[in-house]
Design an enzyme around this catalytic site. Sequence first.
Site, PDB file in Angstrom:
ATOM      1  N   GLU A 194      -0.008  -0.988   5.814  1.00 31.55           N
ATOM      2  CA  GLU A 194       1.040  -0.430   6.701  1.00 31.55           C
ATOM      3  C   GLU A 194       0.832   1.050   6.925  1.00 31.55           C
ATOM      4  OE1 GLU A 194       4.889   1.212   8.094  1.00 31.55           O
ATOM      5  OE2 GLU A 194       3.741   1.789   6.336  1.00 31.55           O
ATOM      6  N   ASP A 251      12.409  -1.162   4.234  1.00 32.92           N
ATOM      7  CA  ASP A 251      11.398  -0.100   4.252  1.00 32.92           C
ATOM      8  C   ASP A 251      11.953   1.101   5.020  1.00 32.92           C
ATOM      9  OD1 ASP A 251       8.933   1.079   3.797  1.00 32.92           O
ATOM     10  OD2 ASP A 251       7.957   0.132   5.526  1.00 32.92           O
ATOM     11  N   ASP A 285       0.858  -1.194   0.000  1.00 30.56           N
ATOM     12  CA  ASP A 285       0.000   0.000   0.000  1.00 30.56           C
ATOM     13  C   ASP A 285       0.887   1.234   0.000  1.00 30.56           C
ATOM     14  OD1 ASP A 285       0.837  -0.542   2.695  1.00 30.56           O
ATOM     15  OD2 ASP A 285      -0.710   0.821   3.452  1.00 30.56           O
TER      16      ASP A 285
HETATM   17  N1  BES Z   1       8.710   3.288   5.439  1.00 33.44           N
HETATM   18  C1  BES Z   1       8.098   4.069   6.439  1.00 33.44           C
HETATM   19  C2  BES Z   1       8.831   4.118   7.762  1.00 33.44           C
HETATM   20  C3  BES Z   1      10.208   4.721   7.742  1.00 33.44           C
HETATM   21  C4  BES Z   1      10.521   5.759   6.912  1.00 33.44           C
HETATM   22  C5  BES Z   1      11.144   4.226   8.598  1.00 33.44           C
HETATM   23  C6  BES Z   1      11.802   6.274   6.916  1.00 33.44           C
HETATM   24  C7  BES Z   1      12.403   4.766   8.622  1.00 33.44           C
HETATM   25  C8  BES Z   1      12.737   5.790   7.760  1.00 33.44           C
HETATM   26  C9  BES Z   1       6.703   3.542   6.689  1.00 33.44           C
HETATM   27  O1  BES Z   1       6.027   3.149   5.541  1.00 33.44           O
HETATM   28  C10 BES Z   1       5.882   4.628   7.338  1.00 33.44           C
HETATM   29  O2  BES Z   1       5.751   5.686   6.810  1.00 33.44           O
HETATM   30  N2  BES Z   1       5.361   4.341   8.501  1.00 33.44           N
HETATM   31  C11 BES Z   1       4.486   5.213   9.198  1.00 33.44           C
HETATM   32  C12 BES Z   1       3.864   4.382  10.298  1.00 33.44           C
HETATM   33  C13 BES Z   1       2.501   4.791  10.733  1.00 33.44           C
HETATM   34  C14 BES Z   1       1.512   4.995   9.637  1.00 33.44           C
HETATM   35  C15 BES Z   1       1.982   3.843  11.761  1.00 33.44           C
HETATM   36  C16 BES Z   1       5.227   6.398   9.773  1.00 33.44           C
HETATM   37  O3  BES Z   1       6.385   6.302  10.199  1.00 33.44           O
HETATM   38  O4  BES Z   1       4.632   7.485   9.780  1.00 33.44           O
HETATM   39 ZN    ZN Z   2       6.952   2.125   4.260  1.00 31.25          ZN
END
Ligand code: BES
Ligand code: ZN
Length: 456
Positions: free
Chosen positions: A153, A180, A88
């Site tokens: 996610e 990721d 997603d």
């Molecule tokens: N890939 C990201 C997380 C990420 C980005 C980790 C850059 C380390 C460096 C992930 O898809 C994401 O955006 N996660 C969300 C989590 C939330 C929706 C629960 C976030 O971090 O905002």
């Molecule tokens: Zn991500």
Amino acid sequence: MSTVQDYIDKNIETFQGQLFELLRIPSVSTDSSRKSDVQKAAGFLSTQLKEIGLDKVTVHETPGHPIITAEKIVNENRPTVLIYGHYDVQPPDPEELWDTPPFEPTIKNGRVYARGASDDKGQSFTHIKSVESYLQTGTELPVNVKFILEGEEEIGSPNLVPFIKENKDLLSCDMVLISDTAMFGEDQPSITYGLRGLAYMEVHVQGPNRDLHSGVYGGAVNNPANVLADIISKLKDEDGVIQIDGFYDDVEPLTPEMREAYSKLPHDEEAYKKDLDLKEVFGEKGYSTLERASARPTLDVNGLWSGYQKEGAKTVLPAKASAKISMRLVPDQHPDKIAKLFEKQVLSLAPDSVTVNVEAHHGGHPVVIDLDYYGLKAAAQAFEDVYEKEALYSREGGSIPIVADFQKILGVNSILMGFGLTKDALHSPNESFSLKDFHRGIKTSARFLELLPEYS
Ligand code: BES
Ligand code: ZN
């Protein structure tokens, strides 16, 4: 091994073409009008997993978007790696700020521009292609491989935790492998050994029962927008310290060794500011930019709305004001506890002249993985072999809440082998992913699978 690496080099253009097909599917999980596109992305990936020769490829329907699993068990005595990824993506908004259409992958300067190019379609696809390179060349996989790919996610994985709890045998493994996250810099491979957690809140302030003439009522009736701004301003002081009672109680302090390790990481503060067009950075007093952005907790407004927002001026005293506020958490802060402390603090700041309501959205636990973990060492060596540069170890500020759940439910560590870069513009307009890192990512994944038995 060279058979596998040769196969990757020979087929890289085909792999890119397949990735572009996936990037053309607007699988925005938060947008209900895109539900069939999320399904379509799941269909595309399950077909891929079948075509490369994996067994038991299954699309599990959930109350939300599907979860895909697959596996190749070569020998019960070998380690099993569970590869996690998400198909997603975030909404493309604001779409007008994209230079090229978000769902029409476009190559510029060796990078592919599209929503999800890096987060996480491009990164997670590297592992599918790496496993393909074993299976399609008749090279025995050095380890057992399982896949779990989810479509929720970006909305907090609401159906993944129950799925993992109900399918512990199906998912049993020695470790999870995830791409990721981001590398520390261009051509600088890095292993992420920590991620922040999250508590995401929404605050609603209700004033009078309708919007009012700001001349007729202004001064006599409290203004929800003013109240909300006032509450928000009291949640952090001028030193960037969060003013919620008990907020820091469970924060694990940075040890002198940790701070020393941070100080050795390459970081150019001037370049950092220049990249963002900022005169100055801001954050919690006493901590460096890298510490602030990954090892310390935060509180930030993510959305704020009230009153008249269209062209020109309208003299109005709005009836309501709302904000979305998120807090990034570090060990050992608990998202539910922080959500409660936040609610209590906000309500204590609310005057009787308005009604304030606080809601909690999804949350996630922070994680830090032990640097001595053998899986990290194998990953670092794989990076070094492909990138011809020693990998750094760093913590990151983003969140992948399922990492802590894998630890809790399956009892396994995750290896965060990111191939992205901060300049990939995750969640922003013009997201992109380096095609060179897509290629090197597939090779690093293949090398990791090869090296792992030597380390376990
Ligand atoms: N890939 C990201 C997380 C990420 C980005 C980790 C850059 C380390 C460096 C992930 O898809 C994401 O955006 N996660 C969300 C989590 C939330 C929706 C629960 C976030 O971090 O905002
Ligand atoms: Zn991500």
